[in-house]
Motif scaffolding. Structure first.
Motif, PDB file in Angstrom:
ATOM      1  N   PHE A  55       0.846  -1.328  -0.166  1.00 48.36           N
ATOM      2  CA  PHE A  55      -0.093  -0.104  -0.046  1.00 48.36           C
ATOM      3  C   PHE A  55       0.655   1.172  -0.023  1.00 48.36           C
ATOM      4  CE2 PHE A  55      -2.515  -3.570   1.665  1.00 48.36           C
ATOM      5  CZ  PHE A  55      -3.467  -3.412   1.050  1.00 48.36           C
ATOM      6  N   GLU A 103      -7.544   2.166   5.461  1.00 44.33           N
ATOM      7  CA  GLU A 103      -6.245   2.808   5.295  1.00 44.33           C
ATOM      8  C   GLU A 103      -6.459   4.308   4.994  1.00 44.33           C
ATOM      9  OE1 GLU A 103      -3.147   2.785   1.432  1.00 44.33           O
ATOM     10  OE2 GLU A 103      -5.361   2.933   1.164  1.00 44.33           O
ATOM     11  N   SER A 125      -2.581   6.208  -2.899  1.00 40.29           N
ATOM     12  CA  SER A 125      -3.836   5.546  -2.804  1.00 40.29           C
ATOM     13  C   SER A 125      -4.940   6.263  -3.319  1.00 40.29           C
ATOM     14  CB  SER A 125      -3.933   5.134  -1.148  1.00 40.29           C
ATOM     15  OG  SER A 125      -4.033   6.391  -0.395  1.00 40.29           O
ATOM     16  N   GLY A 165      -6.352   0.806   0.417  1.00 39.17           N
ATOM     17  CA  GLY A 165      -7.013  -0.112   1.697  1.00 39.17           C
ATOM     18  C   GLY A 165      -8.484   0.304   1.849  1.00 39.17           C
ATOM     19  N   LYS A 202      -0.415  -3.017   9.425  1.00 39.42           N
ATOM     20  CA  LYS A 202      -1.052  -1.825   9.081  1.00 39.42           C
ATOM     21  C   LYS A 202      -1.570  -0.944  10.170  1.00 39.42           C
ATOM     22  CE  LYS A 202      -0.643  -3.571   4.881  1.00 39.42           C
ATOM     23  NZ  LYS A 202       0.587  -3.308   4.311  1.00 39.42           N
ATOM     24  N   GLY A 218      -4.650   1.994  11.084  1.00 39.75           N
ATOM     25  CA  GLY A 218      -5.615   2.953  10.766  1.00 39.75           C
ATOM     26  C   GLY A 218      -6.073   4.098  11.509  1.00 39.75           C
ATOM     27  N   TYR A 259      -6.863  -4.682   3.704  1.00 34.88           N
ATOM     28  CA  TYR A 259      -5.936  -3.854   4.679  1.00 34.88           C
ATOM     29  C   TYR A 259      -6.217  -4.172   6.051  1.00 34.88           C
ATOM     30  CZ  TYR A 259      -3.509   0.376   6.104  1.00 34.88           C
ATOM     31  OH  TYR A 259      -2.874   1.726   6.464  1.00 34.88           O
TER      32      TYR A 259
END
Ligand code: FES
Ligand code: FES
Lengths: 788, 155
Positions: free
Chosen positions: A31, A191, A210, A240, B38, B40, B102
């Motif tokens: 990503f 994301e 993105s 994402g 990841k 967020g 994700y």
């Protein structure tokens, strides 16, 4: 469409793992924020703390002097305005004169790490002159102080009429008017948006972002940075999550590029979660009034629809959003006379834009609760009133939408039967209710965002002498499965396996154009372009194989990595051998294919929003469980049927449907993007409530395959349409359960309790503000509606 | 100022010199190149940054490296055996349980922690175990099915 018979399909129609699946489950997918380049700098953006203010002065000298700070930009470094729509070029990457919402970007810093960049932001001194702010539709119309944009707070006002609606209402046996409100909400992709930019000594700029729309970002970068597009390369990284939230051009993309140009070093920007809430471009708050005339039997004689959109600080997609609030009412119901008036207002909030369903979930909510209320008054059931008015396949709506394949009735029948809606709705235990609604959505907008005659999607296919197949396309996978669509279609046409396909996507240097992952266009348009490209390659391979197999090229089948004679199954050569023979004869075998939607816009101004080469249809029944003491609404079970045309990969389509149900649930019951004096009330994932695993209902998904005549293998969209019926079905179910009408989304416990306490048993807006809409453009009706 | 830390990640010991305020999330991604983890929110709200610490789900965005010295850290990169994917990775791929992908690393690790203690969990137990991990794409249903399928293949 490929000649292959349905029953012969080897890849299309199968629930296979998508090509990017293993990368995603293994953590190998890269990503935007995963990219690390040597010497990379980190950038942060200083944003306005005020909703509406003039910028008197920006002094960055202290920040510039800090060790580790490599560059600081302010408004004067990026003076050229931009916007996603050619008619709304009203944004600056860094504001120079005025800020229009809390979060509007003002300055940017690139530093050797994020902590230094953050500290430098605090060392930038901005002097603001606060202006009165406009926080609602009413305030925008009242115009208290300086307007948000020079031409006033009315961004766009439109009015269209198809047939004499006043006359249609007069001749009705029954009319009803409803006023409802749909609060704004946001995409909340997991994301956070991120971009990385690199500027080489060769004068070439590369931006990884993105984004759902690399092509539009490419165009905007060229304009704002005053660079020829030929020196800019935009690479969209896997998103994402998008849901429309990454389909605009964002300040951070431009700022990262400019900082890379100034410093000569790669620059990365990743938005914080709070910044993502302010970046927004999400669901418009919309106030709506709908007035409809009916015959005694429930048939509609005319409809008048008004919408007031709270647009936020900038134009964004707003002109299109405005039209969309009036465009698709006719796609499910045969409305003989129709008037639409819409106005979008500027307010001092983050700009609204497209979120899953773009401008249509709000009017769909209005329409579907309105119909249920009318059904009650006419003594009809919710299914019957819709049946009376159902749009027919191969027809044209009064506002000139061409309906081709249409599985709406099949969708209705399915959910009504499976849920036993009609038997159960009148016999629900206390606090329990069932609600029903239907909807339609586009399979891609028929017109591009900027006016041009070029294809909307292009695919290149190149075969390798080892048997590999390279597929190149500008489409970007945002989780919806566009990579799979590309690979599956080419694999099907060439008779190879998914593992033989190599994809290169969303890279403006390498791949031909696809306009982007928005408006549910990718399967339809990319799919058709992929078929065209693969068929050209197949034709050339077939000619070479025919020479080797001593037959005609149209007698060959491509299947299982073999090219063989259909009539003599034993006589076949491998796909790789075929490629080698063709390559020996004429050199590299590659071909391209394009898709341009047919020109479908009707003969009136504003007809560009709404037409699509095909429409999907959905129907839903939702069961709710309401607690009259707390006002809480729970959804234990949902039945949903979606006319997909054909499911190219059923498990992925189900995923889109289930994801849509989930998102609708959040919008209907809990999510709202609301502000207190310009400041977001819930800019965190803890407070902005979204459904968790514990709220997710049992979902019975049925796919209806209407085999669209123009869709790739008959396919239509699945990403947005299934969200639409769920929200009004929940509202209708709450009424069925408690006898209260919550004419305002979201349906929070507080509103339910308020409605229960009121004699009207209703919570919702009382009326719409006074506004002088332009006199409607009187558009001709298509021939089949004349005289009706 | 930097501090020396010693972390055991995916079965390997590593020594690092890092600023003391750098989170485990940042160290994994930036210093160890383990970008499969990841984020967020970086505030402990979404569980996208989930890893396993001694086999239990753990939010890497909230922890500082010194807290994890002497503990066993597993990231998504540590799940496969060589190039052989973990059964959960296979079922997530088969059932389309990773859309954008994700939330997936954290979702899979959290599911693994569940299966390690409860090899045949009920639907309710799966919902409970995954409740903190937000996913905006799937509506969770394919994820539940993928966990159940992996459990059933386990025998
Ligand atoms: S990144 Fe959200 S909880 Fe750690
Ligand atoms: S798959 Fe996209 S957030 Fe879960």
């Amino acid at each position: 469409m490929a000649k292959t018979q349905a029953d012969e399909l080897a890849v299309v129609g199968k629930s296979l793992p998508k090509p990017d699946a293993m990368g995603k489950v293994s953590g190998q997918a890269r990503f935007a924020d995963d990219l690390m380049l040597p010497r990379m700098l980190f950038a942060r953006i200083l944003r306005s703390p005020l909703p509406h203010a003039r910028i008197r002065q920006v002094d960055a000298s202290r920040a510039r002097a800090m060790p580790g700070v490599q560059a600081v930009l302010t408004g004067e470094d990026l003076p050229i305005k931009y916007g996603i729509l050619p008619v709304s070029q009203d944004e600056e990457a860094l504001c120079s004169e005025k800020v229009r919402y809390v979060g509007d970007p003002v300055a940017a810093v690139a530093a050797t790490d994020e902590w230094i960049a953050d500290a430098a932001l605090e060392a930038i001194d901005v002097s603001f002159e606060a202006l009165p702010s406009v926080m609602s539709i009413d305030e925008a119309l009242a115009q208290p102080g300086e307007p948000i944009h020079p031409r006033g707070n009315v961004h766009k006002a439109v009015a269209l009429e198809f047939g004499d609606t006043e006359e249609g209402l007069r001749s009705a046996d029954h009319t009803r008017e409803d006023v409802v409100f749909f609060e704004g909400n946001t995409h909340l992709p997991m994301e956070q948006h991120a971009a990385v930019a690199q500027y080489g000594q060769d004068g070439k700029l590369t931006v990884w972002s993105s984004t759902q729309t690399p092509h539009y970002v490419h165009r905007a970068l060229g304009k704002v940075l005053e660079l020829p597009m030929s020196r800019i390369r935009v690479i969209a990284t896997p998103n994402g999550g998008g849901f429309g939230g990454k389909s605009d051009i964002f300040a951070h993309e431009i700022v990262a590029a400019k900082l890379a140009m100034v410093t000569g070093r790669p620059v990365k920007i990743t938005l914080t979660r709070e910044e993502v809430f302010y970046a927004h471009r999400g669901r418009h708050p919309v106030l709506m009034k709908v007035r409809t005339g009916f015959r005694r039997d429930g048939r509609i004689t005319a409809m008048q629809f008004q919408s007031f959109l709270d647009g936020g600080g900038y134009g964004s997609y707003g002109v299109a959003s405005t039209y969309y609030t009036g465009a698709l009412q006719t796609a499910t119901y045969a409305i003989p006379r129709y008037r639409f008036e819409g106005v979008r207002l500027f307010t001092n909030k983050p700009p609204c834009g497209p979120k899953r369903g773009h401008g249509t979930p709000q009017p769909r909510f209005a329409l579907e609760v309105h119909l249920d209320k009318v059904a009650d008054e006419l003594g009809l059931d919710p299914v019957a009133i819709r049946r009376r008015n159902l749009v027919q396949p191969n027809s044209q709506t009064v506002n000139w939408l061409r309906i081709t394949s249409c599985g709406l009735e099949a969708c209705m029948d399915r959910v009504v039967a499976d849920s036993r809606f009609l038997e159960r709705r009148t016999a629900m235990p206390s606090g329990r209710g069932l609600g029903f609604a239907v909807s339609s959505y586009l399979s891609g907008a028929g017109t591009a965002i900027y006016w041009n005659d070029m294809p909307h999607s292009e695919v290149q296919v190149k075969v390798d002498r080892g048997g590999g197949v390279s597929v190149l396309c500008g489409a970007i996978d945002i989780g919806q499965g566009s990579d799979h669509i590309l690979a599956a279609i080419v694999a099907e046409v060439l008779g190879v396996s998914l593992q033989d396909i190599q994809l290169t996507t969303a890279d403006t240097d390498l791949t031909p154009i696809d306009l982007g992952s928005y408006s549910s266009r990718v399967t339809f348009m990319v799919g058709n372009a992929a078929i065209a490209a693969a068929q050209r390659v197949r034709q050339r391979l077939a000619e070479a194989a025919a020479r080797m197999l001593h037959c005609e090229s149209d007698e060959l089948s491509f299947r299982g990595g073999q090219v063989g004679r259909r009539d003599h199954p034993g006589e076949a050569i491998s796909f790789a051998q075929t490629v080698q023979a063709a390559e020996a004869g004429e050199g590299l075998i590659s071909a391209s294919g394009s898709y341009t939607p047919p020109k479908l816009a009707g003969p009136y101004k504003g007809s560009g929003v709404g037409p699509s080469p095909a429409y999907s249809f959905s129907a839903a029944v939702v069961e709710v469980e309401c607690d009259p003491r707390t006002g809480e609404v729970r959804v234990p079970e949902v039945w949903i049927a979606h006319d997909i045309g054909r499911a190219i990969n059923p498990v992925l389509v189900e995923g889109q449907v289930e994801g849509s149900v989930y998102m609708a649930l959040g919008e209907a019951l809990m999510e709202e993007q609301t502000f207190r004096i310009g400041v977001h009330k819930f800019p965190s994932m803890l407070e902005y409530k979204s459904p968790t695993t514990l709220e997710m209902p049992v979902v019975h998904t049925s796919l209806v395959e209407s085999l669209d005549p123009e869709g790739p293998f008959g396919a239509k969209e699945a990403g947005q349409g299934p969200l639409l019926p769920v929200i009004p079905a929940i509202a209708n179910a709450v009424y069925n359960a408690l006898g209260v009408r919550i004419d305002e989304i979201p349906i929070t416990p507080e509103k339910v309790l308020r409605a229960l306490a009121q004699p009207s048993r209703r919570v919702g807006p009382k009326g719409v503000p006074r506004f002088a809409f332009p006199s409607p453009i009187q558009a001709a009706r298509p021939p089949e509606w004349e005289g009706k | 100022m930097k501090v020396a830390v010693r972390l055991r990640v995916n079965g390997q010991d590593t020594e690092l010199l890092v600023p003391p305020y750098k989170t485990v999330l940042e160290i994994l991604r930036e210093d160890l190149g383990l970008t499969g983890t990841k984020h967020g929110c970086e505030l402990g709200e979404c569980s996208t940054c989930g890893i396993l610490v001694d086999g239990k789900p753990f939010l890497s965005c909230l922890a500082l490296p010194l807290d994890l010295e002497g503990h066993e850290i597993t990231t998504i990169e540590g799940l496969a055996e060589g190039s052989r994917p973990h059964p959960l990775q296979v079922t997530f791929a088969e059932l389309g349980a990773a859309q954008c992908g994700y939330c997936t690393p954290s979702m899979i690790l959290t599911a693994k922690a569940l299966l390690d203690t409860d090899p045949h969990p009920s639907r309710a137990a799966i919902q409970q175990a995954l409740a903190g991990v937000l996913c905006r794409c799937t509506g969770y249903l394919k994820i539940f099915e993928a966990v159940e399928l992996a459990a059933s293949r386990h025998g």
